[in-house]
Design an enzyme around this catalytic site. Structure first.
Site, PDB file in Angstrom:
ATOM      1  N   CYS A  79      -6.978 -26.656  11.306  1.00 32.73           N
ATOM      2  CA  CYS A  79      -5.335 -25.733  11.488  1.00 32.73           C
ATOM      3  C   CYS A  79      -4.972 -26.497  12.626  1.00 32.73           C
ATOM      4  O   CYS A  79      -5.582 -27.246  13.365  1.00 32.73           O
ATOM      5  CB  CYS A  79      -5.847 -24.527  11.618  1.00 32.73           C
ATOM      6  SG  CYS A  79      -6.243 -23.812  13.486  1.00 32.73           S
TER       7      CYS A  79
ATOM      8  N   ASP B  84       0.840  -1.139   0.040  1.00 32.60           N
ATOM      9  CA  ASP B  84       0.102  -0.213   0.054  1.00 32.60           C
ATOM     10  C   ASP B  84       0.804   1.094   0.054  1.00 32.60           C
ATOM     11  O   ASP B  84       1.967   1.138   0.476  1.00 32.60           O
ATOM     12  CB  ASP B  84      -0.881  -0.068   1.153  1.00 32.60           C
ATOM     13  CG  ASP B  84      -1.994   1.028   1.375  1.00 32.60           C
ATOM     14  OD1 ASP B  84      -2.265   1.539   0.165  1.00 32.60           O
ATOM     15  OD2 ASP B  84      -3.035   1.005   2.046  1.00 32.60           O
ATOM     16  N   SER B  85       0.636   2.223  -0.696  1.00 39.45           N
ATOM     17  CA  SER B  85       1.459   3.416  -0.792  1.00 39.45           C
ATOM     18  C   SER B  85       1.485   4.141   0.221  1.00 39.45           C
ATOM     19  O   SER B  85       2.640   4.812   0.620  1.00 39.45           O
ATOM     20  CB  SER B  85       0.810   4.441  -1.820  1.00 39.45           C
ATOM     21  OG  SER B  85      -0.542   4.857  -1.324  1.00 39.45           O
TER      22      SER B  85
ATOM     23  N   CYS C  90     -12.525 -27.102  11.721  1.00 40.35           N
ATOM     24  CA  CYS C  90     -11.291 -26.516  11.058  1.00 40.35           C
ATOM     25  C   CYS C  90     -10.204 -27.472  11.276  1.00 40.35           C
ATOM     26  O   CYS C  90     -10.029 -28.048  12.465  1.00 40.35           O
ATOM     27  CB  CYS C  90     -11.111 -25.148  11.841  1.00 40.35           C
ATOM     28  SG  CYS C  90      -9.489 -24.467  11.431  1.00 40.35           S
TER      29      CYS C  90
ATOM     30  N   CYS D  99      -6.402 -25.861  16.118  1.00 40.41           N
ATOM     31  CA  CYS D  99      -7.792 -26.744  16.359  1.00 40.41           C
ATOM     32  C   CYS D  99      -7.448 -28.179  16.465  1.00 40.41           C
ATOM     33  O   CYS D  99      -8.308 -28.928  16.928  1.00 40.41           O
ATOM     34  CB  CYS D  99      -8.895 -26.454  15.357  1.00 40.41           C
ATOM     35  SG  CYS D  99      -9.405 -24.843  15.393  1.00 40.41           S
TER      36      CYS D  99
ATOM     37  N   GLY E 248      -0.658   6.425   1.509  1.00 36.13           N
ATOM     38  CA  GLY E 248      -1.640   7.474   1.620  1.00 36.13           C
ATOM     39  C   GLY E 248      -2.568   7.451   2.741  1.00 36.13           C
ATOM     40  O   GLY E 248      -2.857   8.506   3.547  1.00 36.13           O
TER      41      GLY E 248
ATOM     42  N   HIS F 100      -5.126 -19.756  13.596  1.00 34.50           N
ATOM     43  CA  HIS F 100      -6.447 -20.148  13.432  1.00 34.50           C
ATOM     44  C   HIS F 100      -7.431 -19.072  12.364  1.00 34.50           C
ATOM     45  O   HIS F 100      -7.962 -19.484  11.621  1.00 34.50           O
ATOM     46  CB  HIS F 100      -7.295 -20.545  14.653  1.00 34.50           C
ATOM     47  CG  HIS F 100      -8.763 -20.773  14.319  1.00 34.50           C
ATOM     48  ND1 HIS F 100      -9.209 -21.817  13.723  1.00 34.50           N
ATOM     49  CD2 HIS F 100      -9.723 -19.841  14.506  1.00 34.50           C
ATOM     50  CE1 HIS F 100     -10.486 -21.522  13.605  1.00 34.50           C
ATOM     51  NE2 HIS F 100     -10.708 -20.507  14.254  1.00 34.50           N
TER      52      HIS F 100
ATOM     53  N   ASP G 261      -8.163  -7.252   1.480  1.00 36.96           N
ATOM     54  CA  ASP G 261      -7.140  -7.325   2.608  1.00 36.96           C
ATOM     55  C   ASP G 261      -7.825  -6.644   3.889  1.00 36.96           C
ATOM     56  O   ASP G 261      -8.702  -5.980   3.602  1.00 36.96           O
ATOM     57  CB  ASP G 261      -5.912  -6.345   2.332  1.00 36.96           C
ATOM     58  CG  ASP G 261      -6.148  -4.834   2.651  1.00 36.96           C
ATOM     59  OD1 ASP G 261      -6.726  -4.343   1.767  1.00 36.96           O
ATOM     60  OD2 ASP G 261      -5.876  -4.275   3.622  1.00 36.96           O
TER      61      ASP G 261
HETATM   62 ZN   LIG Z   1      -8.464 -23.635  13.538  1.00 45.13          ZN
END
Ligand SMILES: [Zn+2]
Length: 368
Positions: A303, A90-91, A301, A306, A93, A332, A263
């Site tokens: 991950c 990102d610039s 989930c 988890c 600004g 997570h 984002d």
């Molecule tokens: Zn997770």
């Protein structure tokens, strides 16, 4: 050659890819925010393993510390940081206009005080383009003025025109041919100014187009109304990026309208505050109701957090201010986001996006 390839459309939702110097990025994509060239409380290895394709760094922050010239000397941000995926900067600004630092805007550029040590700086669109090239971004953003909400029509109009002139100067200043430059559509909450900004930027011509100046306190309905207007102008063959958005429901809403890139600090910042995403909404792990809860954060989930830890243990880490808490929570939440985008892409590929959208929205309850 266009940077964007759209491979499939389902309604207005688009499945595609953006070509960058560090690989192809499948869209719709969510970019974790790594302001200082690092995503807070996550390692590059984690990001790669969960399938994060592109991260976002901030040129303003990196310019102030450690300095764009130092990063260039160190071989550019990819070599300096060890991240070999795509990187967007990102610039700055938004930071210059929102950090509350003293600033003075002129045609030539902006004078401001560093939020770190109060030192005085002057940045022009040319210098901002150069510093993104020194950093070595794959996607650079043009230098824009981000107006607060609400702002008057007169102020916003003058600001849009300045942003357009600055965008043209950024394009003229760009030297690298292996990076992309995006223009940023501004215009606040004024339909006519959003149209004017989009049309003027289109005439200059960029590799992609972002919509900026949202998530600054305006109602969601205003944001979507403005986004819909801008989207009418954006060419099919260029990436479309909604900056600073947002919650999963906002991303889904954006994808439905034909936006490709997002984002937001939400997954990482919320993680550090103990707010964790599940299939039905967010839970706050500090809550006493989780003290003896043996379930994982989200039973669906896969991950590391988890697979390994209970809510009860994660709550203990959080209330004890253990550093591991920031790491495990971030892991997570980012996994949740990257997986969410993967499922969105799959649904567009399968032609079932509408169904995915309806299912998600009917289960989603927001925060607890
Ligand atoms: Zn997770």
């Amino acid at each position: 050659m266009s940077a964007m390839e759209v491979v499939k459309e389902d309604g207005r939702a688009r499945l595609g890819s953006v070509r960058t110097a560090h690989g192809r990025v499948d869209t719709p994509v969510f970019m974790p925010v790594g302001t200082q060239g690092t995503v807070k409380a996550a390692t590059h290895r984690d990001l790669r393993e969960m399938g994060a394709q592109m991260i976002l760094a901030n040129a303003y922050h990196l310019y102030l510390r450690p300095g764009d010239r130092l990063i260039k000397e160190m071989g550019g941000i990819h070599r300096f940081s060890g991240w070999n995926g795509a990187m967007l900067t990102d610039s700055g600004g938004y930071q210059i206009f929102s950090l509350g630092v003293l600033r003075e805007i002129k045609e030539e550029g902006v004078t401001f005080q560093s939020h770190i040590d109060g030192s005085k700086h002057f940045l022009t669109p040319e210098r901002v383009t150069e510093l993104q090239e020194n950093i070595g971004a794959d996607i650079c953003m043009s230098f824009d003025e981000c107006v607060p909400y609400p702002s008057s029509y007169e102020y916003t109009q003058a600001s849009v025109d300045l942003t357009t002139r600055w965008a043209a100067r950024c394009r003229d200043a760009k030297k690298h041919t292996d990076s992309l430059l995006f223009g940023i559509v501004q215009g606040g909450a004024f339909e006519a100014l959003r149209r004017r900004s989009a049309a003027d930027l289109m005439k200059i011509g960029f590799d992609g187009y972002a919509m900026g100046g949202f998530s600054v306190g305006e109602p969601k309905s205003v944001m979507w109304q403005m986004a819909d207007i801008v989207l009418e102008y954006l060419p099919e063959e260029k990436p479309r990026y909604l900056m600073g958005v947002g919650f999963p429901e906002d991303i889904l809403e954006g994808v439905k309208r034909g936006i490709d890139m997002f984002d937001c600090v939400i997954p990482t910042r919320h993680a550090r505050n103990g707010s964790l995403f599940t299939a039905t909404g967010r839970i706050n792990i500090k809550h006493a109701r989780y003290a003896r809860d043996e379930q994982p954060v989200d039973s669906g989930c896969s991950c590391y957090t988890c697979r390994t830890y209970s809510r009860a243990y994660l709550r203990h880490l959080f209330v004890s201010h253990e550093l591991t808490s920031y790491y495990l929570n971030t892991l997570h939440n980012l996994f949740f986001y990257t997986n969410f985008l993967e499922r969105i892409r799959q649904s567009i590929a399968d032609g079932t996006f509408r169904e995915f959208y309806e299912n998600f929205m009917s289960q989603w309850k927001g925060g607890d």
